[in-house]
Design a protein around this motif. Structure first.
Motif, PDB file in Angstrom:
ATOM      1  N   THR A  46       0.793  -1.228   0.000  1.00 15.18           N
ATOM      2  CA  THR A  46       0.000   0.000   0.000  1.00 15.18           C
ATOM      3  C   THR A  46       0.825   1.276   0.000  1.00 15.18           C
ATOM      4  OG1 THR A  46      -0.157   0.163   2.413  1.00 15.18           O
ATOM      5  CG2 THR A  46      -1.802  -1.225   1.283  1.00 15.18           C
ATOM      6  N   GLY A  47       2.075   1.212   0.488  1.00 12.79           N
ATOM      7  CA  GLY A  47       2.884   2.413   0.593  1.00 12.79           C
ATOM      8  C   GLY A  47       2.526   3.289   1.780  1.00 12.79           C
ATOM      9  N   MET A  48       1.645   2.814   2.653  1.00 15.40           N
ATOM     10  CA  MET A  48       1.248   3.599   3.821  1.00 15.40           C
ATOM     11  C   MET A  48       2.308   3.518   4.923  1.00 15.40           C
ATOM     12  SD  MET A  48      -1.541   5.099   3.049  1.00 15.40           S
ATOM     13  CE  MET A  48      -1.047   5.192   1.328  1.00 15.40           C
ATOM     14  N   ILE A  49       2.342   4.551   5.785  1.00 16.06           N
ATOM     15  CA  ILE A  49       3.327   4.651   6.855  1.00 16.06           C
ATOM     16  C   ILE A  49       2.606   4.901   8.178  1.00 16.06           C
ATOM     17  CG2 ILE A  49       5.271   5.994   7.765  1.00 16.06           C
ATOM     18  CD1 ILE A  49       6.001   6.702   4.896  1.00 16.06           C
ATOM     19  N   LYS A  91       6.057  15.043   3.416  1.00 16.30           N
ATOM     20  CA  LYS A  91       6.345  15.430   4.801  1.00 16.30           C
ATOM     21  C   LYS A  91       6.496  14.230   5.726  1.00 16.30           C
ATOM     22  CE  LYS A  91       1.492  15.880   6.282  1.00 16.30           C
ATOM     23  NZ  LYS A  91       0.848  15.342   5.084  1.00 16.30           N
ATOM     24  N   TYR A  92       6.334  13.035   5.202  1.00 17.36           N
ATOM     25  CA  TYR A  92       6.336  11.848   6.048  1.00 17.36           C
ATOM     26  C   TYR A  92       7.763  11.388   6.353  1.00 17.36           C
ATOM     27  CZ  TYR A  92       1.442  11.813   4.839  1.00 17.36           C
ATOM     28  OH  TYR A  92       0.142  12.165   4.668  1.00 17.36           O
ATOM     29  N   ARG A  93       7.911  10.681   7.465  1.00 14.79           N
ATOM     30  CA  ARG A  93       9.210  10.106   7.808  1.00 14.79           C
ATOM     31  C   ARG A  93       8.989   8.724   8.392  1.00 14.79           C
ATOM     32  NH1 ARG A  93      10.823  10.298  13.371  1.00 14.79           N
ATOM     33  NH2 ARG A  93      12.915   9.773  12.626  1.00 14.79           N
ATOM     34  N   HIS A  94      10.003   7.896   8.225  1.00 14.75           N
ATOM     35  CA  HIS A  94       9.927   6.550   8.780  1.00 14.75           C
ATOM     36  C   HIS A  94      10.286   6.577  10.257  1.00 14.75           C
ATOM     37  CE1 HIS A  94      12.091   2.827  10.021  1.00 14.75           C
ATOM     38  NE2 HIS A  94      10.993   2.292   9.567  1.00 14.75           N
ATOM     39  N   HIS A 124       2.691   7.028   0.803  1.00  9.17           N
ATOM     40  CA  HIS A 124       3.676   7.897   1.446  1.00  9.17           C
ATOM     41  C   HIS A 124       5.086   7.323   1.376  1.00  9.17           C
ATOM     42  CE1 HIS A 124       0.033   9.689   2.747  1.00  9.17           C
ATOM     43  NE2 HIS A 124      -0.199   8.863   3.746  1.00  9.17           N
ATOM     44  N   GLY A 125       5.201   6.071   0.929  1.00  9.39           N
ATOM     45  CA  GLY A 125       6.504   5.439   0.881  1.00  9.39           C
ATOM     46  C   GLY A 125       6.514   4.241  -0.038  1.00  9.39           C
TER      47      GLY A 125
END
Length: 401
Positions: A175-178, A211-214, A318-319
């Motif tokens: 999904t690429g979701m974080i 703007k997202y980060r792991h 987001h990723g």
């Protein structure tokens, strides 16, 4: 003659579609492959050079089963640098890819009937590896309106006295979701309270956009860290899928058990690949960022084109490097009663290869990898449009008949 453990396995959907696309190419067709889960970039030059040096210097022998100490130190330094986490060498095992790290972990911790919580959609190998270890996958359904994330209420509903572990994958394939820090804190505290082992698959940590980060769940507290095994590797971050170097980090007793298992299965990861991975983590990291920026550019372009397609809805990831649209309405509009048939039709007629979402526990979706050039992505979009136009013509002819 076959053992029961392999008779019940479901073949990998990603490898199956990749194999069919390869067959079509060998027959002379121009196939655009958007199914593979690997960067299209070559391994960075400094890593290639270090591998050559290792060969020339004779580092072509057996290594310790759990991996070179120098590579473990490089992995430990990476954790310190990126997550402010400390792991001793005794808390790290180097494996033949992150997939092998997961497989070995499940073999080391699961007994017959132990349940492993797996959010859906999931990476295709999670449930199969759990079954191979004698465990039972328990799926937690997630929803698009909640960004395909589990909640505490869904966790509470899934936990039983047999629950042994949970698999988290952030950023997620497919999904690429974080997960945010706050979401991970709630999950982590719940798992500590219920003594549930957290298996945190962080293979896509470097591929995060906007703007997202792991955030690694092990960062959040010492209690959560003790409850967590991190799975990672150099495949996605450094374009090293074929080198097969992954690792696990966590409780030293679990790592020791995994190392003992590896000594009887692979002996050790490939020596040359380990020296290459040392350079991957200790060397220049600028190419990693260049690849991330390229993926983000592709995502922004292909996403806008994809959501123009009639019948397709899609959260912007987001990723990672996948889009995971709901294509069930699009399939029906094109005259197909299932997404699997629609994906097959797209490959047969338009020569565009996607992966059906059924392999990820999401039969209404399909996975599209944008780990390919902008030119290829543009051609895929045009072929998709033509495929729909031809589908409309076919449906109109059927109605006339």
């Amino acid at each position: 003659m076959l053992a029961n453990r392999v008779s019940s396995l479901t073949p990998s959907a990603t490898l199956a579609i990749t194999a069919k696309a390869r067959e079509l190419r060998e027959e002379g067709y121009d196939v655009i492959g958007l199914g593979a889960g690997e960067p299209d970039f070559n391994t960075p030059h400094n890593i290639l050079e270090q591998a050559k040096k290792a060969m020339e210097q004779g580092y072509t022998k057996y290594t310790p089963s759990g991996g070179l100490l120098s590579l473990k130190k490089a992995v430990s330094a990476k954790f310190e640098r990126d997550q402010n986490l400390h792991y001793d060498a005794s808390e790290i095992i180097i494996c033949t890819g992150a997939k092998h790290a997961l497989y070995t972990l499940f073999q080391a911790v699961l007994n017959e009937g132990d349940e492993v919580l797996i959010p859906t959609p999931y990476w295709v190998s999670y449930p199969e590896q759990v079954k191979l270890a004698g465990g039972a996958p328990v799926f937690i359904k997630t929803y698009e309106e909640n960004e395909f994330k589990i909640t505490i209420s869904s966790l509470q509903a899934a936990v039983t006295s047999n629950t042994k572990a949970i698999v988290l994958n952030s950023p997620s394939n497919p999904t690429g979701m974080i997960y945010t820090r706050e979401e991970l804190e709630m999950i982590g505290k719940f798992c500590v309270q219920h003594n549930i082992l957290i298996i945190s698959d962080e293979i896509y940590e470097k591929l995060v956009y906007d703007k997202y980060r792991h955030v690694s769940i092990a960062e959040l507290s010492e209690d959560i860290k003790k409850q967590t095994i991190i799975i990672n590797g150099v495949s996605k971050s450094h374009a090293m899928t074929g080198w097969r170097i992954g690792y696990a980090a966590g409780d030293k007793q679990i790592i020791k058990a995994m190392t003992n298992l590896a000594s009887h299965s692979t002996s050790n990861p490939t020596s040359i690949a380990q020296y290459a991975a040392i350079e991957a983590y200790n060397g220049d990291q600028s190419v990693v960022e260049e690849m991330r920026v390229a993926f983000q550019k592709r995502l922004n372009i292909i996403y806008e084109e994809l959501i123009k397609t009639p019948g397709i809805t899609c959260l912007k990831p987001h990723g990672a490097f996948y889009l995971f649209p709901n294509v069930s309405k699009a399939a029906n509009l094109a005259g197909y009663d299932t997404v699997d048939k629609w994906v097959e039709g797209l490959l047969d007629e338009a020569k565009v290869a996607l992966v059906p979402g059924s392999g990820f526990g999401a039969p209404h979706n399909a996975r599209l990898s944008y780990a390919t050039s902008l030119d290829e992505l543009g051609r895929a979009v045009e072929r998709n449009k033509e495929f729909y136009e031809e589908s409309d013509e076919r449906l109109a002819m059927k109605k006339e008949l």
